[in-house]
Design a protein around this motif. Structure first.
Motif, PDB file in Angstrom:
ATOM      1  N   GLN A   1       6.238   1.069 -13.014  1.00 16.89           N
ATOM      2  CA  GLN A   1       5.447   2.033 -12.255  1.00 16.89           C
ATOM      3  C   GLN A   1       5.484   3.380 -12.973  1.00 16.89           C
ATOM      4  OE1 GLN A   1       7.367   1.414  -8.292  1.00 16.89           O
ATOM      5  NE2 GLN A   1       5.307   0.878  -7.616  1.00 16.89           N
ATOM      6  N   VAL A   2       4.374   4.103 -12.882  1.00 14.67           N
ATOM      7  CA  VAL A   2       4.275   5.446 -13.453  1.00 14.67           C
ATOM      8  C   VAL A   2       3.738   6.375 -12.371  1.00 14.67           C
ATOM      9  CG1 VAL A   2       3.178   6.923 -15.169  1.00 14.67           C
ATOM     10  CG2 VAL A   2       3.927   4.614 -15.805  1.00 14.67           C
ATOM     11  N   LEU A   3       4.495   7.414 -12.068  1.00 12.37           N
ATOM     12  CA  LEU A   3       4.090   8.438 -11.109  1.00 12.37           C
ATOM     13  C   LEU A   3       3.598   9.659 -11.891  1.00 12.37           C
ATOM     14  CD1 LEU A   3       4.040   9.504  -8.126  1.00 12.37           C
ATOM     15  CD2 LEU A   3       6.326  10.429  -8.596  1.00 12.37           C
ATOM     16  N   THR A   4       2.371  10.086 -11.606  1.00  9.01           N
ATOM     17  CA  THR A   4       1.796  11.266 -12.254  1.00  9.01           C
ATOM     18  C   THR A   4       1.391  12.258 -11.172  1.00  9.01           C
ATOM     19  OG1 THR A   4       0.925   9.873 -14.038  1.00  9.01           O
ATOM     20  CG2 THR A   4       0.044  12.110 -13.855  1.00  9.01           C
TER      21      THR A   4
ATOM     22  N   ARG B   1      -0.754  10.285  -8.350  1.00  2.25           N
ATOM     23  CA  ARG B   1      -1.171   8.919  -8.692  1.00  2.25           C
ATOM     24  C   ARG B   1       0.065   8.091  -9.005  1.00  2.25           C
ATOM     25  NH1 ARG B   1      -5.484   7.380 -13.363  1.00  2.25           N
ATOM     26  NH2 ARG B   1      -6.896   8.091 -11.702  1.00  2.25           N
ATOM     27  N   LEU B   2       0.091   6.855  -8.450  1.00  2.00           N
ATOM     28  CA  LEU B   2       1.153   5.898  -8.741  1.00  2.00           C
ATOM     29  C   LEU B   2       0.506   4.640  -9.286  1.00  2.00           C
ATOM     30  CD1 LEU B   2       4.188   5.099  -8.570  1.00  2.00           C
ATOM     31  CD2 LEU B   2       3.660   4.112  -6.324  1.00  2.00           C
ATOM     32  N   SER B   3       0.758   4.343 -10.552  1.00  2.00           N
ATOM     33  CA  SER B   3       0.226   3.134 -11.181  1.00  2.00           C
ATOM     34  C   SER B   3       1.333   2.093 -11.288  1.00  2.00           C
ATOM     35  CB  SER B   3      -0.322   3.448 -12.578  1.00  2.00           C
ATOM     36  OG  SER B   3      -1.468   4.264 -12.498  1.00  2.00           O
ATOM     37  N   SER B   4       1.050   0.890 -10.791  1.00  2.00           N
ATOM     38  CA  SER B   4       1.992  -0.225 -10.870  1.00  2.00           C
ATOM     39  C   SER B   4       1.354  -1.307 -11.734  1.00  2.00           C
ATOM     40  CB  SER B   4       2.288  -0.784  -9.476  1.00  2.00           C
ATOM     41  OG  SER B   4       2.731   0.233  -8.599  1.00  2.00           O
ATOM     42  N   PHE B   5       2.116  -1.890 -12.654  1.00  3.37           N
ATOM     43  CA  PHE B   5       1.542  -2.858 -13.584  1.00  3.37           C
ATOM     44  C   PHE B   5       2.649  -3.731 -14.153  1.00  3.37           C
ATOM     45  CE2 PHE B   5       2.288   1.268 -15.442  1.00  3.37           C
ATOM     46  CZ  PHE B   5       3.040   1.010 -16.590  1.00  3.37           C
ATOM     47  N   ILE B   6       2.252  -4.772 -14.841  1.00  4.79           N
ATOM     48  CA  ILE B   6       3.207  -5.709 -15.432  1.00  4.79           C
ATOM     49  C   ILE B   6       2.881  -5.899 -16.905  1.00  4.79           C
ATOM     50  CG2 ILE B   6       3.655  -6.908 -13.282  1.00  4.79           C
ATOM     51  CD1 ILE B   6       1.761  -9.107 -14.150  1.00  4.79           C
ATOM     52  N   SER B   7       3.842  -6.465 -17.633  1.00  5.15           N
ATOM     53  CA  SER B   7       3.632  -6.758 -19.050  1.00  5.15           C
ATOM     54  C   SER B   7       2.585  -7.850 -19.222  1.00  5.15           C
ATOM     55  CB  SER B   7       4.945  -7.197 -19.695  1.00  5.15           C
ATOM     56  OG  SER B   7       5.919  -6.184 -19.632  1.00  5.15           O
TER      57      SER B   7
ATOM     58  N   ILE C   1      -7.112  -4.207  -9.631  1.00  7.91           N
ATOM     59  CA  ILE C   1      -7.831  -5.057 -10.586  1.00  7.91           C
ATOM     60  C   ILE C   1      -6.835  -5.604 -11.597  1.00  7.91           C
ATOM     61  CG2 ILE C   1      -8.449  -3.069 -12.025  1.00  7.91           C
ATOM     62  CD1 ILE C   1     -11.005  -4.635 -12.823  1.00  7.91           C
ATOM     63  N   GLY C   2      -6.918  -6.894 -11.850  1.00 14.12           N
ATOM     64  CA  GLY C   2      -6.096  -7.515 -12.878  1.00 14.12           C
ATOM     65  C   GLY C   2      -4.617  -7.334 -12.655  1.00 14.12           C
ATOM     66  N   ARG C   3      -3.956  -6.751 -13.650  1.00  8.83           N
ATOM     67  CA  ARG C   3      -2.510  -6.550 -13.596  1.00  8.83           C
ATOM     68  C   ARG C   3      -2.153  -5.100 -13.298  1.00  8.83           C
ATOM     69  NH1 ARG C   3      -2.590  -9.522 -18.909  1.00  8.83           N
ATOM     70  NH2 ARG C   3      -2.464 -11.754 -18.401  1.00  8.83           N
ATOM     71  N   ARG C   4      -3.038  -4.396 -12.572  1.00 11.91           N
ATOM     72  CA  ARG C   4      -2.773  -2.985 -12.292  1.00 11.91           C
ATOM     73  C   ARG C   4      -3.158  -2.665 -10.851  1.00 11.91           C
ATOM     74  NH1 ARG C   4      -4.572   2.501 -14.138  1.00 11.91           N
ATOM     75  NH2 ARG C   4      -6.682   1.686 -14.359  1.00 11.91           N
TER      76      ARG C   4
ATOM     77  N   GLY D   1       0.778  -1.223   0.000  1.00 15.18           N
ATOM     78  CA  GLY D   1       0.000   0.000   0.000  1.00 15.18           C
ATOM     79  C   GLY D   1       0.809   1.272   0.000  1.00 15.18           C
ATOM     80  N   ARG D   2       2.118   1.171   0.074  1.00 17.14           N
ATOM     81  CA  ARG D   2       2.981   2.348  -0.043  1.00 17.14           C
ATOM     82  C   ARG D   2       3.617   2.460  -1.426  1.00 17.14           C
ATOM     83  NH1 ARG D   2       6.191   2.040   5.788  1.00 17.14           N
ATOM     84  NH2 ARG D   2       4.358   2.363   7.108  1.00 17.14           N
ATOM     85  N   GLY D   3       3.347   1.458  -2.270  1.00 17.25           N
ATOM     86  CA  GLY D   3       3.910   1.467  -3.610  1.00 17.25           C
ATOM     87  C   GLY D   3       5.191   0.697  -3.752  1.00 17.25           C
TER      88      GLY D   3
END
Length: 662
Positions: free
Chosen positions: A102-105, A88-94, A72-75, A35-37
């Motif tokens: 990860q993408v920080l916006t 916003r911090l989005s974490s995801f996989i191929s 949800i899913g891979r995100r 939960g902290r990324g």
């Protein structure tokens, strides 16, 4: 921390913290975020630990905390706001490649210039204790021809996974390469302002100013293997994660967000279990806690496949051809099969025999049943002719020949011709912390079902003599099941019986008698009435209130038959809730329009969300630690929902007729 299912099947988490975990998987890896990324670990499917990282985010030098999460899913997305900034911090996989990103916006809604600080501590070293290191060193020295002891695989990732990189190099622009048996690349869209390396640990730091109305975007991640443009892979992976999320959400819709989230989480979990390994070996692992060293399971794979047969039948096909390589020359099957690349002298990990827990009595039945279910869905009869090389001898034989040998092995376990398979007083079926024997209802029912399935296949292939033999054996075995293991006074099948002892409580695994249509109608009615005692809301004799569906009740009487976790009351096989069995039980109720179906299929899930478990759990009970997360066979409740929603007849119940089955 609170978790709220959403109409699209996502989970919204208020005030996530470090105890909130979200696991993801694709054919090449498993990864866990909190939960902290933080990325707590990146585990490559073929048996390597590929690192972890922690991040510290500040706004004007003050620590920033995320206030909401979405899974949800891979995100996995974390969001928060501070002094006019939206973060916003989005974490995801191929989708398929071994990549974690990860993408920080950060968007400014304020009226002044502010400073964003980001520090990432990247670790390629294993977080092991001295005991883990000692155990790993000892395992490396065990001769390859000796079967590995149980603790070798129960060390899981920490003690026995070799790190992928042996050294770390830093290049201009801030990208990092880990050199070793598996090359790793760390990349970011903006070069860090500061970078420091200490051995295989690296600190990266960014100080990014943001003006009113401006948006700052920073992306980073890790890719394993050779790739020409890992930065472009970030965008590709993000788009794929969004498409996958949309597919999961729209595939089937339930008005109840709890049911919708259960289905989405369950199907995603089953899909995450498929792993593509070296040497063409591929199939369904059990879960992140049971995949290192990498191995495929007969039993877990069968239940996981039920949610995949209608969506990814080609994966089930590859799983069948892979696990069939572990069938012994006499037809005996282990609980699981190690990936072949582990066994080669030049392989990356210490090797051993291909069997993980040899001679599990339910495994041959599950192999035959899965062949049957796959054929029912696909009519792919060619698969029976596929030649399967044995991991024991190297000799090849067709899949159907291997499946026949598994059936013949089961028949041989009826040593006295009474129709019952004799099981040693050993923990060699799903209840592997209980020494059940000599006659176990669960194993006997699977035996009957496998004989019937084999008979259907043999008839479709015009192998009449074999079909008659299997049909005769099935009739004898079912008669013995209903004569020796049925308890008319209690109205259910006993758990197991041996000379001079019977464990006569209700065990949830005896419901396979109903799943495969082995009980008469009046028996089925009485069995389901007895099963209500497993629902904790109806059972004031258990001390923990309303928490789910117990696996047995009353608890085991003969403590000498118990060991390990099951030796404790209400723990593991001795009364814990196992969601995959809830899927079987819930389906039986849903099929009969019994209103208890919803409780049975969902109470484990609502209990999980109350505790912050965001992916299907292996097992749990209130006074003890939970089992593994993202557990493959715990997708069974989603399979039950699918069968009920679309009125799909499950593969094991499809009626005869049509095509080669005539």
């Amino acid at each position: 921390m609170r978790v709220f299912p959403q109409p699209d099947g996502a989970l919204r988490i208020e005030d996530p913290d470090a105890h909130v975990l979200y696991d993801m998987g694709n054919p090449r890896l498993f990864v866990r975020f909190d939960g902290r990324g933080h990325a707590l670990h990146l585990l490559l499917a073929d048996g390597f630990y590929a690192g972890a990282w922690e991040l510290d985010l500040t706004v004007d030098q003050q620590a920033f905390r995320f206030r909401e999460g979405r899974a949800i899913g891979r995100r996995w997305t974390l969001e928060g706001a501070s002094d006019g900034l939206e973060v916003r911090l989005s974490s995801f996989i191929s989708e398929e490649a071994p990549g974690v990103f990860q993408v920080l916006t950060v968007r400014s809604r304020g009226d002044r210039k502010q400073g964003i600080g980001l520090r990432i501590h990247l670790r390629f070293t294993l977080p092991t204790s001295w005991r883990d290191r000692w155990r790993s060193a000892l395992a490396q020295r065990i001769p390859r021809w000796i079967a590995q002891p149980r603790w070798w695989s129960e060390g899981w990732a920490k003690g026995l996974l070799p790190p992928a990189p042996e050294r770390v190099q830093i290049f201009p622009g801030g990208w990092i390469r880990g050199d070793g048996r598996v090359p790793l690349r760390w990349v970011s869209s903006i070069a860090p302002g500061e970078i420091r390396a200490r051995g295989r640990e690296v600190d990266l730091r960014w100080d990014l100013p943001i003006s009113p109305g401006e948006t700052v975007r920073l992306a980073w991640g890790m890719v394993a293997g050779s790739t020409e443009n890992p930065t472009a892979e970030i965008e590709t992976a993000h788009e794929a994660a969004l498409r996958y999320e949309e597919w999961l959400s729209r595939l089937h819709r339930w008005e109840d967000p709890l049911l919708q989230s259960l289905f989405v989480a369950g199907l995603n979990t089953a899909i995450a279990m498929y792993k593509s390994l070296p040497d063409g070996f591929a199939g369904l692992v059990a879960g992140p806690d049971y995949a290192y060293p990498p191995r495929l399971y007969f039993r877990d794979g069968y239940w996981t496949a039920q949610a995949l047969l209608f969506f990814r039948p080609e994966w089930v096909r590859r799983h069948l051809l892979s696990i069939a390589r572990g069938i012994g020359e006499n037809g005996a099957c282990p609980s699981g099969v190690f990936a072949p690349h582990l066994l080669h002298p030049e392989g990356p990990m210490p090797g051993g025999l291909p069997d993980w827990l040899p001679d599990h009595l339910d495994a041959p039945a599950f192999l035959v049943l899965l062949v049957h279910d796959y054929l029912r869905v696909t009519e792919d009869w060619q698969v029976l002719e596929e030649r399967v090389p044995s991991l024991h001898t190297g000799r090849e034989r067709p899949l159907w020949a291997a499946a026949r040998s598994a059936l013949m092995y089961l028949i041989s376990r009826d040593s006295n011709g009474d129709g019952l398979v004799e099981k040693p007083d050993a923990p060699n079926d799903w209840a592997d912390n209980v020494r059940r024997g000599t006659w176990v209802t669960y194993d006997q029912a699977l035996y009957v079902a496998a004989l019937r399935a084999g008979c259907m296949i043999a008839r479709a292939l015009r192998e009449e003599r074999l079909a008659e033999h299997l049909a005769s054996r099935a009739w004898e075995a079912q008669r013995a099941l209903n004569t020796i293991l049925w308890d008319p006074a209690r109205g259910h099948y006993v758990n197991y019986r041996r000379p001079n002892y019977v464990e006569d409580h209700f065990s949830i695994d005896t419901l396979v008698t109903l799943l495969y249509g082995l009980a008469e109608r009046e028996q089925a009615h009485r069995i389901l009435a007895a099963a209500r005692s497993l629902q904790t809301r109806y059972n004031p004799k258990q001390p923990y209130g309303d928490w789910g569906v117990m696996s047995v009740f009353p608890l085991y009487r003969n403590r000498r038959d118990l060991f390990g976790r099951s030796a404790h009351p209400y723990r593991y096989h001795n009364g814990a809730d196992w969601p995959y069995w809830d899927g079987v039980y819930g389906w039986l109720l849903l099929q009969r329009e019994d209103p208890d179906w919803k409780y049975v299929l969902t109470r484990w899930w609502s209990y999980s969300l109350e505790n912050g478990w965001l992916t299907p759990v292996e097992y749990y009970s209130p006074p003890y630690p939970r089992g593994g997360l993202l557990q493959g066979w715990s997708a069974m409740p989603a399979a039950a929902l699918l069968w009920g929603k679309e009125r799909i007849c499950p593969p094991h119940l499809l009626a005869l007729g049509g095509g080669a089955w005539e």
